[in-house]
Design a protein around this motif. Sequence first.
Motif, mmCIF file in Angstrom:
data_model
loop_
_atom_site.group_PDB
_atom_site.id
_atom_site.type_symbol
_atom_site.label_atom_id
_atom_site.label_comp_id
_atom_site.label_asym_id
_atom_site.label_seq_id
_atom_site.Cartn_x
_atom_site.Cartn_y
_atom_site.Cartn_z
ATOM 1 N N THR A 199 0.847 -1.190 0.000
ATOM 2 C CA THR A 199 0.000 0.000 0.000
ATOM 3 C C THR A 199 0.886 1.243 0.000
ATOM 4 O O THR A 199 1.798 1.357 0.832
ATOM 5 C CB THR A 199 -0.923 0.024 1.233
ATOM 6 N N ILE A 200 0.627 2.160 -0.933
ATOM 7 C CA ILE A 200 1.435 3.373 -1.057
ATOM 8 C C ILE A 200 0.501 4.578 -1.060
ATOM 9 O O ILE A 200 -0.259 4.778 -2.017
ATOM 10 C CB ILE A 200 2.293 3.363 -2.334
ATOM 11 N N THR A 201 0.558 5.375 -0.016
ATOM 12 C CA THR A 201 -0.257 6.589 0.085
ATOM 13 C C THR A 201 0.556 7.763 -0.448
ATOM 14 O O THR A 201 1.716 7.937 -0.065
ATOM 15 C CB THR A 201 -0.664 6.862 1.530
ATOM 16 N N ARG A 202 -0.068 8.578 -1.313
ATOM 17 C CA ARG A 202 0.655 9.683 -1.950
ATOM 18 C C ARG A 202 -0.121 10.981 -1.808
ATOM 19 O O ARG A 202 -1.318 11.023 -2.076
ATOM 20 C CB ARG A 202 0.884 9.372 -3.434
ATOM 21 N N GLU A 203 0.574 12.033 -1.398
ATOM 22 C CA GLU A 203 -0.040 13.352 -1.233
ATOM 23 C C GLU A 203 0.937 14.433 -1.675
ATOM 24 O O GLU A 203 2.159 14.265 -1.567
ATOM 25 C CB GLU A 203 -0.413 13.603 0.234
ATOM 26 N N TYR A 204 0.367 15.559 -2.146
ATOM 27 C CA TYR A 204 1.179 16.728 -2.488
ATOM 28 C C TYR A 204 0.779 17.898 -1.599
ATOM 29 O O TYR A 204 -0.398 18.082 -1.278
ATOM 30 C CB TYR A 204 1.006 17.098 -3.963
ATOM 31 N N ILE A 205 1.770 18.710 -1.230
ATOM 32 C CA ILE A 205 1.512 19.836 -0.337
ATOM 33 C C ILE A 205 0.810 20.965 -1.073
ATOM 34 O O ILE A 205 -0.103 21.595 -0.536
ATOM 35 C CB ILE A 205 2.830 20.323 0.294
ATOM 36 N N SER A 206 1.210 21.243 -2.303
ATOM 37 C CA SER A 206 0.564 22.315 -3.062
ATOM 38 C C SER A 206 0.436 21.913 -4.522
ATOM 39 O O SER A 206 1.201 21.077 -5.021
ATOM 40 C CB SER A 206 1.342 23.627 -2.931
ATOM 41 N N PRO A 207 -0.526 22.494 -5.242
ATOM 42 C CA PRO A 207 -0.736 22.152 -6.648
ATOM 43 C C PRO A 207 0.296 22.835 -7.543
ATOM 44 O O PRO A 207 1.047 23.719 -7.105
ATOM 45 C CB PRO A 207 -2.140 22.698 -6.926
#
Length: 350
Positions: A199-207
């Motif tokens: 399982t790999i969760t991915r998020e970005y701080i800003s667009p």
Amino acid sequence: MTKASAKAMGLLLAGTLALAGCASDEEGGGTATGNGGGSEDLKIGVAYDTGGRGDRSFNDSAIAGVEAAIEEHGGEVRDLSPNADASNRVELLTQLADEGYNPVIAVGFAYGEVIGDVAEQYPDTTFAVVDVRVEEFGVDNLVGLNFAEEEGSFLAGVAAALKTETDHVGFVGGVETPLIQKFEAGYVAGAQAVNPDITITREYISPAGDFSGFNDPARGQILAQGMYDAGADIVYHAAGGSGLGVFQAAAASNGRAIGVDSDQYQTVDDPALQAVIMTSMLKRVDNAVQAFIDSFVEGNVEGGTDVVYDLESEGVGLATTGGFIDDIQADIDEYRQQIIDGEIQVPTTP
């Protein structure tokens, strides 16, 4: 300069450069340092990426390469940081050129929108830009210093998948751009090469377009904390100065983190944070910048070209400081060689 020559220089400069913690410049401000001997007339200008000097990561790696070159050749450096919204990038470059700094080095892909036009306006100044492909610009006094971030990130993914105890890892990107997506794509591919079911969760701080994501450790901590709370035990960041927040979340959660660009085990001040950094994906901006300056001093810069630093040239790789990945080094080396041999093609998009 060809990719082959870049590889040769990368091998020559593969030794680790110590990155000293530096105080941040004021926005738009700069510092000048000199060194007697060698090329006394060498005046190097540096325009930083968002976060400026003191980010313990991308920008600091660039200035380390400059300082290593000055130690060898003599000369001086003037470095400038962008303002809060990074709207003054053109002004930084033109200021350095107007003040007679040559070469001028722009750090970061955000300069890609302006560097070609500025270089054309100053044909007697040699420019280099990190993370921008310049061949299509057709400007013969401009060099692109680029990296195979996806290859180094693949190895980071391998390390994460081999070390996780929950089969759940995470990725925090600074700004959702094609460049940072290369880090994400390589990391995911490496982790899945070891364990297709991870399982790999991915998020970005800003667009895209909002560069604050590279200098927002509070937001980085929030995103990473959410991953740890959801069961991830290792989080890799490609977020510049925001990575500090990822390390803080790892320490609070008894988890682990993977740094980026510099050997961040060596650049953090807090032993509690140092203890959670199991490795860092090294992006040897220091080597690339130093090699470019060496070529400038020697009169060998080939303008209008792109240089690519990859695993084979040791332009990217994994840090081993702290010994946390010593037990899996043989596995990492095997994947590294497969990439170099072309047996593994690492994706550049998620």
